[in-house]
Design a protein around this motif. Structure first.
Motif, PDB file in Angstrom:
ATOM      1  N   GLN A   1      45.258   9.607 -33.836  1.00 22.44           N
ATOM      2  CA  GLN A   1      46.179  10.101 -34.626  1.00 22.44           C
ATOM      3  C   GLN A   1      46.068  11.413 -35.081  1.00 22.44           C
ATOM      4  OE1 GLN A   1      47.944   8.449 -37.441  1.00 22.44           O
ATOM      5  NE2 GLN A   1      46.882   8.828 -39.596  1.00 22.44           N
ATOM      6  N   ARG A   2      46.694  11.323 -35.200  1.00 23.35           N
ATOM      7  CA  ARG A   2      46.802  13.134 -34.986  1.00 23.35           C
ATOM      8  C   ARG A   2      48.687  13.559 -35.944  1.00 23.35           C
ATOM      9  NH1 ARG A   2      46.785  18.062 -31.336  1.00 23.35           N
ATOM     10  NH2 ARG A   2      48.913  19.102 -31.887  1.00 23.35           N
ATOM     11  N   TYR A   3      48.122  14.738 -37.176  1.00 28.66           N
ATOM     12  CA  TYR A   3      48.731  14.897 -38.016  1.00 28.66           C
ATOM     13  C   TYR A   3      48.907  16.393 -37.882  1.00 28.66           C
ATOM     14  CZ  TYR A   3      51.956  11.350 -39.051  1.00 28.66           C
ATOM     15  OH  TYR A   3      52.174  10.097 -39.222  1.00 28.66           O
ATOM     16  N   THR A   4      50.016  17.166 -37.819  1.00 33.25           N
ATOM     17  CA  THR A   4      49.180  18.768 -38.175  1.00 33.25           C
ATOM     18  C   THR A   4      50.069  19.234 -39.230  1.00 33.25           C
ATOM     19  OG1 THR A   4      52.446  19.156 -37.494  1.00 33.25           O
ATOM     20  CG2 THR A   4      50.779  19.249 -36.013  1.00 33.25           C
ATOM     21  N   GLU A   5      50.252  20.263 -40.147  1.00 29.51           N
ATOM     22  CA  GLU A   5      50.582  20.560 -41.679  1.00 29.51           C
ATOM     23  C   GLU A   5      52.387  20.527 -41.963  1.00 29.51           C
ATOM     24  OE1 GLU A   5      48.218  24.564 -41.273  1.00 29.51           O
ATOM     25  OE2 GLU A   5      49.193  24.067 -43.661  1.00 29.51           O
ATOM     26  N   GLY A   6      52.452  20.817 -40.649  1.00 25.26           N
ATOM     27  CA  GLY A   6      53.978  20.647 -40.997  1.00 25.26           C
ATOM     28  C   GLY A   6      54.195  19.670 -40.868  1.00 25.26           C
ATOM     29  N   GLU A   7      54.630  18.338 -39.686  1.00 25.03           N
ATOM     30  CA  GLU A   7      54.281  17.211 -39.843  1.00 25.03           C
ATOM     31  C   GLU A   7      54.319  16.789 -41.354  1.00 25.03           C
ATOM     32  OE1 GLU A   7      53.511  16.107 -34.902  1.00 25.03           O
ATOM     33  OE2 GLU A   7      52.151  16.130 -36.686  1.00 25.03           O
TER      34      GLU A   7
ATOM     35  N   ILE B   1      60.487   3.103 -49.151  1.00 24.92           N
ATOM     36  CA  ILE B   1      59.101   3.848 -48.736  1.00 24.92           C
ATOM     37  C   ILE B   1      59.212   4.299 -47.296  1.00 24.92           C
ATOM     38  CG2 ILE B   1      56.863   2.982 -46.497  1.00 24.92           C
ATOM     39  CD1 ILE B   1      56.960  -0.026 -47.841  1.00 24.92           C
ATOM     40  N   VAL B   2      59.008   5.513 -47.408  1.00 28.02           N
ATOM     41  CA  VAL B   2      58.634   7.059 -46.361  1.00 28.02           C
ATOM     42  C   VAL B   2      57.943   6.474 -45.616  1.00 28.02           C
ATOM     43  CG1 VAL B   2      59.985   9.451 -46.055  1.00 28.02           C
ATOM     44  CG2 VAL B   2      60.580   8.119 -48.434  1.00 28.02           C
ATOM     45  N   ARG B   3      58.828   6.362 -44.508  1.00 26.70           N
ATOM     46  CA  ARG B   3      57.422   6.267 -43.549  1.00 26.70           C
ATOM     47  C   ARG B   3      57.504   7.642 -41.682  1.00 26.70           C
ATOM     48  NH1 ARG B   3      57.985   1.971 -38.131  1.00 26.70           N
ATOM     49  NH2 ARG B   3      56.433   2.987 -37.169  1.00 26.70           N
ATOM     50  N   GLU B   4      56.998   8.439 -42.026  1.00 28.35           N
ATOM     51  CA  GLU B   4      57.141   9.907 -41.304  1.00 28.35           C
ATOM     52  C   GLU B   4      56.875   8.668 -39.544  1.00 28.35           C
ATOM     53  OE1 GLU B   4      56.226  12.439 -38.000  1.00 28.35           O
ATOM     54  OE2 GLU B   4      55.218  10.381 -38.501  1.00 28.35           O
ATOM     55  N   LEU B   5      57.874   9.610 -39.111  1.00 31.31           N
ATOM     56  CA  LEU B   5      58.410   8.672 -37.577  1.00 31.31           C
ATOM     57  C   LEU B   5      57.809   9.138 -35.944  1.00 31.31           C
ATOM     58  CD1 LEU B   5      59.823   5.957 -37.530  1.00 31.31           C
ATOM     59  CD2 LEU B   5      61.725   6.705 -37.234  1.00 31.31           C
ATOM     60  N   THR B   6      57.877  10.420 -36.413  1.00 33.96           N
ATOM     61  CA  THR B   6      57.740  10.942 -34.798  1.00 33.96           C
ATOM     62  C   THR B   6      56.306  11.481 -34.747  1.00 33.96           C
ATOM     63  OG1 THR B   6      58.258  12.739 -36.402  1.00 33.96           O
ATOM     64  CG2 THR B   6      59.809  11.184 -34.804  1.00 33.96           C
ATOM     65  N   SER B   7      55.253  11.266 -35.492  1.00 32.34           N
ATOM     66  CA  SER B   7      54.342  11.966 -34.614  1.00 32.34           C
ATOM     67  C   SER B   7      52.641  10.438 -35.238  1.00 32.34           C
ATOM     68  CB  SER B   7      53.683  13.193 -35.290  1.00 32.34           C
ATOM     69  OG  SER B   7      52.291  13.643 -35.398  1.00 32.34           O
ATOM     70  N   GLY B   8      51.898  11.132 -35.274  1.00 31.31           N
ATOM     71  CA  GLY B   8      50.676  10.084 -35.595  1.00 31.31           C
ATOM     72  C   GLY B   8      50.860   9.436 -34.317  1.00 31.31           C
ATOM     73  N   ILE B   9      49.471   8.424 -34.888  1.00 32.65           N
ATOM     74  CA  ILE B   9      48.683   7.074 -33.388  1.00 32.65           C
ATOM     75  C   ILE B   9      49.726   6.889 -32.811  1.00 32.65           C
ATOM     76  CG2 ILE B   9      48.779   4.876 -34.741  1.00 32.65           C
ATOM     77  CD1 ILE B   9      45.312   5.016 -33.648  1.00 32.65           C
TER      78      ILE B   9
ATOM     79  N   VAL C   1      42.458  13.164 -44.947  1.00 28.15           N
ATOM     80  CA  VAL C   1      42.550  14.452 -45.884  1.00 28.15           C
ATOM     81  C   VAL C   1      43.193  14.885 -46.134  1.00 28.15           C
ATOM     82  CG1 VAL C   1      40.516  15.628 -46.569  1.00 28.15           C
ATOM     83  CG2 VAL C   1      39.772  13.796 -46.214  1.00 28.15           C
ATOM     84  N   LEU C   2      43.911  15.592 -44.697  1.00 31.88           N
ATOM     85  CA  LEU C   2      44.539  16.854 -45.042  1.00 31.88           C
ATOM     86  C   LEU C   2      45.892  16.162 -45.361  1.00 31.88           C
ATOM     87  CD1 LEU C   2      44.976  20.087 -43.063  1.00 31.88           C
ATOM     88  CD2 LEU C   2      46.197  18.303 -41.291  1.00 31.88           C
ATOM     89  N   TRP C   3      46.294  14.926 -44.590  1.00 28.49           N
ATOM     90  CA  TRP C   3      47.877  14.329 -45.597  1.00 28.49           C
ATOM     91  C   TRP C   3      47.727  14.688 -46.866  1.00 28.49           C
ATOM     92  CZ3 TRP C   3      52.233  11.889 -42.738  1.00 28.49           C
ATOM     93  CH2 TRP C   3      52.498  11.427 -43.876  1.00 28.49           C
ATOM     94  N   ARG C   4      46.798  14.048 -47.913  1.00 30.04           N
ATOM     95  CA  ARG C   4      46.807  14.228 -48.809  1.00 30.04           C
ATOM     96  C   ARG C   4      46.384  16.148 -49.776  1.00 30.04           C
ATOM     97  NH1 ARG C   4      42.923  10.784 -53.749  1.00 30.04           N
ATOM     98  NH2 ARG C   4      43.796   9.047 -51.945  1.00 30.04           N
ATOM     99  N   GLN C   5      46.306  16.775 -48.897  1.00 33.62           N
ATOM    100  CA  GLN C   5      45.682  18.140 -49.316  1.00 33.62           C
ATOM    101  C   GLN C   5      47.635  18.613 -49.432  1.00 33.62           C
ATOM    102  OE1 GLN C   5      43.126  20.343 -46.795  1.00 33.62           O
ATOM    103  NE2 GLN C   5      41.421  19.449 -48.120  1.00 33.62           N
ATOM    104  N   VAL C   6      48.419  18.469 -48.142  1.00 35.79           N
ATOM    105  CA  VAL C   6      49.680  19.143 -47.750  1.00 35.79           C
ATOM    106  C   VAL C   6      50.509  18.498 -48.246  1.00 35.79           C
ATOM    107  CG1 VAL C   6      50.783  19.125 -46.107  1.00 35.79           C
ATOM    108  CG2 VAL C   6      48.979  19.403 -45.443  1.00 35.79           C
TER     109      VAL C   6
END
Ligand code: IPM
Ligand code: MG
Length: 368
Positions: A162-168, A133-141, A200-205
């Protein structure tokens, strides 16, 4: 060439006990394999709070930034439950992750043959399981603003964002695709695009990064709740799963349990490459501080030892020695060594934390 530096942060609960066994392993590689590592040690979590009044001092933060790798035991315990949120032991760990910008958390869930019987799932469902599992670790909720507990009218309101930039999203997607290329070349991305805009953005990016840079990798998408269900139903359908911070926290605990014991699983949290070309890195077992068994010699040191194996592979350019260590652990388990967490329903006689460490050293000796 000067020896690389490993900063050890044993932390709280069972952290110091399991780390003592890792130290034996590090010394073994120094003495028997000529692998010089300069080991430093410092405080984190409640242990740091007791001394400094904060769960991670600025001086320790700086040592972590300058180390070639950090190995952490565990943080937290009931003694610190009543502390203000800003100085809770967990904040020390979160500060390390955030300030070192360790955005990609690799959590392997691998089922050791000798333990397939101890999973709560049927043996055929878990035998041979090997997923990451690759978990994003420095952003999100975990970090999004606004956050807090406010008063509205006459009641309190708890807020997290919950907040994610497309770069993240893109950078953690790249980590997952790169990893998949070195494995079975499949990535499943999990979010809740059916209810969350960030999903939605997660899936797109993830799809954009895939199509532009990794078209050779097989990509699929799943809602995270369905993903949790599929992890329990037939986990071997997955190779690499990439997901956000909170879903990754939950899914990785579930995946860990599939393997028979949380006490077995290591993790690596990786950031951007340093001057030496290797990523900034913090290694830690997936398990917590287990205050209920701390200080009793019941803790399983294997997750922390395997975390050191990941450090050998990703930070110290010693993949062969990492494999040697992993094989030594497989041998120890195959020979029947069991800390209490590894005893199945039929019971048996457990060995202590120290005895497990000694067994690993003996297996390493036998590997020469
Ligand atoms: C983990 C832990 C941490 C988290 C805690 C201790 C802050 O559960 O590493 O999975 O929630 O990320
Ligand atoms: Mg967790």
């Amino acid at each position: 060439m000067t020896a690389p530096t490993l900063l050890i942060l044993p932390g709280d609960g069972i952290g110091p006990e399991v780390m003592a066994e890792v130290r034996k392993v590090i010394s073994w590689f120094g003495n028997r394999r000529g692998l010089a590592i300069n080991v430093e040690e410092d405080l984190v979590g409640g242990a740091a709070y007791d001394v400094h009044g904060v769960p991670l001092s600025d001086a320790t933060m700086e040592r972590a930034q300058n180390a070639d790798a950090v190995l952490l035991g565990a943080v937290g315990g009931p003694k610190y439950d009543a502390l203000d949120f800003s100085v809770k032991p967990e904040r020390g760990l979160l500060r390390l992750r955030k300030e070192m910008d360790l955005f990609a958390n690799l959590r392997p869930a691998q089922c050791f043959d000798a333990l397939a019987d101890f999973s709560s799932l049927k043996k055929e469902v878990v035998a041979g399981l090997d997923i990451v599992i690759v978990r994003e670790l420095t952003s999100g909720i975990y970090f999004g603003e606004p956050r807090g507990i406010i008063t509205e009218g006459n009641e309190r309101v708890g807020i997290n964002t919950q907040r994610y930039t497309e770069g993240e999203i893109a950078r953690v997607a790249r980590s997952a695709f790169e990893l998949a290329r070195r494995r079975s070349n499949r990535v499943c991305s999990m979010e809740k695009a059916n209810v969350m805009e960030s999903g939605v953005l997660w899936r797109q990016v993830v799809t954009e990064v895939h199509d532009a840079e990794y078209p050779d990798v097989e990509l699929s998408h799943m809602y995270a709740d369905a993903g949790a269900m599929q992890l329990c139903r037939w986990p071997k359908q997955f190779d690499v799963i990439v997901t956000d911070n909170l879903f990754g926290d939950l899914l990785s605990d579930a995946a860990a349990m599939l393997t028979g014991s949380l006490g077995m699983l290591p993790s690596a949290s990786l950031g951007a490459p340093m001057a030496n070309g290797r990523p900034k890195a913090l290694y830690e077992p997936v398990h917590g501080s287990a205050p209920d068994i701390a200080g009793q010699g019941k803790a399983n040191p294997i997750a922390c030892v395997l975390s050191f194996a990941m450090a050998l592979r990703y930070s110290f350019d010693a993949g062969d020695e990492a494999t040697r260590l992993e094989q030594a652990i497989e041998k120890v388990l195959a020979d029947g060594a069991r800390t209490p967490d590894l005893l199945g329903p039929e019971g048996g006689t457990p060995i202590t934390t120290v005895q497990m460490g000694d067994a690993i050293i003996a297996a390493l000796d036998a590997s020469l």
